[in-house]
Design a protein around this motif. Sequence first.
Motif, PDB file in Angstrom:
ATOM      1  N   ILE A   9       0.861  -1.187   0.000  1.00 58.69           N
ATOM      2  CA  ILE A   9       0.000   0.000   0.000  1.00 58.69           C
ATOM      3  C   ILE A   9       0.892   1.229   0.000  1.00 58.69           C
ATOM      4  O   ILE A   9       1.677   1.437   0.930  1.00 58.69           O
ATOM      5  CB  ILE A   9      -0.925   0.015   1.235  1.00 58.69           C
ATOM      6  N   ILE A  10       0.795   2.038  -1.039  1.00 59.80           N
ATOM      7  CA  ILE A  10       1.649   3.203  -1.212  1.00 59.80           C
ATOM      8  C   ILE A  10       0.930   4.438  -0.678  1.00 59.80           C
ATOM      9  O   ILE A  10      -0.180   4.769  -1.111  1.00 59.80           O
ATOM     10  CB  ILE A  10       2.003   3.420  -2.702  1.00 59.80           C
ATOM     11  N   LYS A  89       8.654   1.628  -6.680  1.00 57.17           N
ATOM     12  CA  LYS A  89       9.942   0.967  -6.886  1.00 57.17           C
ATOM     13  C   LYS A  89      10.365   0.177  -5.652  1.00 57.17           C
ATOM     14  O   LYS A  89      11.044  -0.849  -5.761  1.00 57.17           O
ATOM     15  CB  LYS A  89      11.001   2.006  -7.238  1.00 57.17           C
ATOM     16  N   ALA A  90       9.958   0.651  -4.478  1.00 57.38           N
ATOM     17  CA  ALA A  90      10.283  -0.064  -3.241  1.00 57.38           C
ATOM     18  C   ALA A  90       9.414  -1.299  -3.052  1.00 57.38           C
ATOM     19  O   ALA A  90       9.787  -2.213  -2.317  1.00 57.38           O
ATOM     20  CB  ALA A  90      10.125   0.870  -2.043  1.00 57.38           C
ATOM     21  N   ALA A  91       8.261  -1.330  -3.696  1.00 59.19           N
ATOM     22  CA  ALA A  91       7.349  -2.468  -3.561  1.00 59.19           C
ATOM     23  C   ALA A  91       7.900  -3.675  -4.320  1.00 59.19           C
ATOM     24  O   ALA A  91       8.360  -3.548  -5.448  1.00 59.19           O
ATOM     25  CB  ALA A  91       5.972  -2.099  -4.098  1.00 59.19           C
ATOM     26  N   GLN A  92       7.834  -4.812  -3.700  1.00 57.67           N
ATOM     27  CA  GLN A  92       8.274  -6.057  -4.333  1.00 57.67           C
ATOM     28  C   GLN A  92       7.141  -7.079  -4.307  1.00 57.67           C
ATOM     29  O   GLN A  92       7.386  -8.274  -4.134  1.00 57.67           O
ATOM     30  CB  GLN A  92       9.514  -6.603  -3.612  1.00 57.67           C
ATOM     31  N   THR A  93       5.930  -6.593  -4.472  1.00 57.47           N
ATOM     32  CA  THR A  93       4.752  -7.445  -4.363  1.00 57.47           C
ATOM     33  C   THR A  93       4.026  -7.524  -5.703  1.00 57.47           C
ATOM     34  O   THR A  93       4.172  -6.653  -6.555  1.00 57.47           O
ATOM     35  CB  THR A  93       3.797  -6.880  -3.310  1.00 57.47           C
ATOM     36  N   PRO A  94       3.215  -8.563  -5.908  1.00 53.01           N
ATOM     37  CA  PRO A  94       2.491  -8.695  -7.173  1.00 53.01           C
ATOM     38  C   PRO A  94       1.525  -7.546  -7.441  1.00 53.01           C
ATOM     39  O   PRO A  94       1.298  -7.177  -8.590  1.00 53.01           O
ATOM     40  CB  PRO A  94       1.726 -10.015  -7.012  1.00 53.01           C
ATOM     41  N   TYR A  95       0.933  -6.979  -6.374  1.00 58.27           N
ATOM     42  CA  TYR A  95      -0.030  -5.896  -6.514  1.00 58.27           C
ATOM     43  C   TYR A  95       0.406  -4.686  -5.700  1.00 58.27           C
ATOM     44  O   TYR A  95       0.967  -4.817  -4.611  1.00 58.27           O
ATOM     45  CB  TYR A  95      -1.428  -6.333  -6.055  1.00 58.27           C
ATOM     46  N   VAL A  96       0.127  -3.516  -6.255  1.00 66.44           N
ATOM     47  CA  VAL A  96       0.412  -2.259  -5.578  1.00 66.44           C
ATOM     48  C   VAL A  96      -0.896  -1.498  -5.421  1.00 66.44           C
ATOM     49  O   VAL A  96      -1.670  -1.373  -6.377  1.00 66.44           O
ATOM     50  CB  VAL A  96       1.419  -1.407  -6.377  1.00 66.44           C
ATOM     51  N   VAL A  97      -1.155  -1.009  -4.219  1.00 65.34           N
ATOM     52  CA  VAL A  97      -2.355  -0.231  -3.928  1.00 65.34           C
ATOM     53  C   VAL A  97      -1.951   1.225  -3.753  1.00 65.34           C
ATOM     54  O   VAL A  97      -1.154   1.552  -2.880  1.00 65.34           O
ATOM     55  CB  VAL A  97      -3.075  -0.740  -2.662  1.00 65.34           C
ATOM     56  N   LEU A  98      -2.495   2.092  -4.601  1.00 67.63           N
ATOM     57  CA  LEU A  98      -2.233   3.529  -4.526  1.00 67.63           C
ATOM     58  C   LEU A  98      -3.332   4.151  -3.682  1.00 67.63           C
ATOM     59  O   LEU A  98      -4.496   4.160  -4.072  1.00 67.63           O
ATOM     60  CB  LEU A  98      -2.204   4.128  -5.932  1.00 67.63           C
ATOM     61  N   GLU A 170     -11.800   4.985  -3.102  1.00 68.50           N
ATOM     62  CA  GLU A 170     -10.866   5.216  -2.006  1.00 68.50           C
ATOM     63  C   GLU A 170      -9.428   4.877  -2.369  1.00 68.50           C
ATOM     64  O   GLU A 170      -8.491   5.489  -1.847  1.00 68.50           O
ATOM     65  CB  GLU A 170     -11.295   4.412  -0.771  1.00 68.50           C
ATOM     66  N   ALA A 171      -9.234   3.880  -3.225  1.00 73.05           N
ATOM     67  CA  ALA A 171      -7.882   3.468  -3.583  1.00 73.05           C
ATOM     68  C   ALA A 171      -7.905   2.711  -4.902  1.00 73.05           C
ATOM     69  O   ALA A 171      -8.958   2.253  -5.357  1.00 73.05           O
ATOM     70  CB  ALA A 171      -7.276   2.600  -2.485  1.00 73.05           C
ATOM     71  N   VAL A 172      -6.729   2.590  -5.500  1.00 72.76           N
ATOM     72  CA  VAL A 172      -6.554   1.858  -6.756  1.00 72.76           C
ATOM     73  C   VAL A 172      -5.581   0.718  -6.516  1.00 72.76           C
ATOM     74  O   VAL A 172      -4.502   0.923  -5.959  1.00 72.76           O
ATOM     75  CB  VAL A 172      -5.978   2.758  -7.869  1.00 72.76           C
ATOM     76  N   SER A 173      -5.955  -0.475  -6.940  1.00 70.39           N
ATOM     77  CA  SER A 173      -5.043  -1.616  -6.894  1.00 70.39           C
ATOM     78  C   SER A 173      -4.681  -2.007  -8.324  1.00 70.39           C
ATOM     79  O   SER A 173      -5.557  -2.085  -9.192  1.00 70.39           O
ATOM     80  CB  SER A 173      -5.706  -2.805  -6.190  1.00 70.39           C
ATOM     81  N   VAL A 174      -3.408  -2.260  -8.573  1.00 69.05           N
ATOM     82  CA  VAL A 174      -2.972  -2.588  -9.931  1.00 69.05           C
ATOM     83  C   VAL A 174      -1.803  -3.575  -9.855  1.00 69.05           C
ATOM     84  O   VAL A 174      -1.023  -3.569  -8.904  1.00 69.05           O
ATOM     85  CB  VAL A 174      -2.551  -1.301 -10.690  1.00 69.05           C
ATOM     86  N   ARG A 175      -1.726  -4.432 -10.850  1.00 69.23           N
ATOM     87  CA  ARG A 175      -0.568  -5.319 -10.923  1.00 69.23           C
ATOM     88  C   ARG A 175       0.705  -4.487 -11.037  1.00 69.23           C
ATOM     89  O   ARG A 175       0.723  -3.460 -11.707  1.00 69.23           O
ATOM     90  CB  ARG A 175      -0.681  -6.255 -12.127  1.00 69.23           C
ATOM     91  N   ARG A 176       1.753  -4.949 -10.415  1.00 71.28           N
ATOM     92  CA  ARG A 176       2.976  -4.154 -10.322  1.00 71.28           C
ATOM     93  C   ARG A 176       3.522  -3.779 -11.697  1.00 71.28           C
ATOM     94  O   ARG A 176       4.082  -2.697 -11.872  1.00 71.28           O
ATOM     95  CB  ARG A 176       4.036  -4.920  -9.518  1.00 71.28           C
ATOM     96  N   GLU A 177       3.367  -4.657 -12.693  1.00 72.18           N
ATOM     97  CA  GLU A 177       3.928  -4.358 -14.008  1.00 72.18           C
ATOM     98  C   GLU A 177       3.232  -3.189 -14.699  1.00 72.18           C
ATOM     99  O   GLU A 177       3.756  -2.628 -15.666  1.00 72.18           O
ATOM    100  CB  GLU A 177       3.893  -5.594 -14.911  1.00 72.18           C
ATOM    101  N   HIS A 178       2.035  -2.806 -14.198  1.00 69.78           N
ATOM    102  CA  HIS A 178       1.299  -1.690 -14.799  1.00 69.78           C
ATOM    103  C   HIS A 178       1.266  -0.451 -13.907  1.00 69.78           C
ATOM    104  O   HIS A 178       0.658   0.558 -14.268  1.00 69.78           O
ATOM    105  CB  HIS A 178      -0.145  -2.108 -15.099  1.00 69.78           C
TER     106      HIS A 178
END
Length: 208
Positions: A9-10, A89-98, A170-178
């Motif tokens: 979660i960013i 860039k610090a995230a090393q997870t399959p999904y990133v939540v903005l 409230e938030a956006v979740s996206v695969r890390r590659e995108h």
Amino acid sequence: MENSHTFSIILPVHNAADKLVQNLPAFLETAAEAGARVIVIDDMSTDDTPDVLTRLKAENPDVLYTTFLPESVIINPSRLRLAMSVGAKAAQTPYVVLASIDRPPHNVGWLYGLADNEIALVYGLKKGSHVIHVSKDDIEELRATITKTERKNGHGHRGSLLKMRRGLYEAVSVRREHVFDVINMFDRPLSFAQLWSLRCQVFFGSLF
């Protein structure tokens, strides 16, 4: 950072000491229950934000990761996008939540269900109980909503009526590659005509 988590979660912040005290515990609790990691990026805060983050990091070493955005010698049109990119860039997870420190999760269901598609929006429609996820297989399907809601003046999340019709997520979740493609949709200046065009796209798109 460890790779055992599914979500990162960013949270970019600037002079947000009070908001961190008020809302970060909800993010940390939700992350701990869901096996996620919270990454907070401090953009040169001059209030008590660094001290608050140091304390909360000591209390939550396995869940909270903190970093900072230094004064850049490179001209960048958006400190927000830059801070989010540092976090991604610090995230090393399959999904990133903005996410935003202004919009804390109401329960652990805020995260559950976000890992089903390429991109998803989370809406908290009733505090404490009701969470809806809108998932899509293509990030372009949500470009209008994200661009409108995350526009540069910071007013895109105002209001509470017809939240899904207006794209007030409230938030956006996206695969890390995108994730960097999605970050590029944030903090964009919009003309009056562009804003109304996007509002129409979002509203009528939500009807189908």
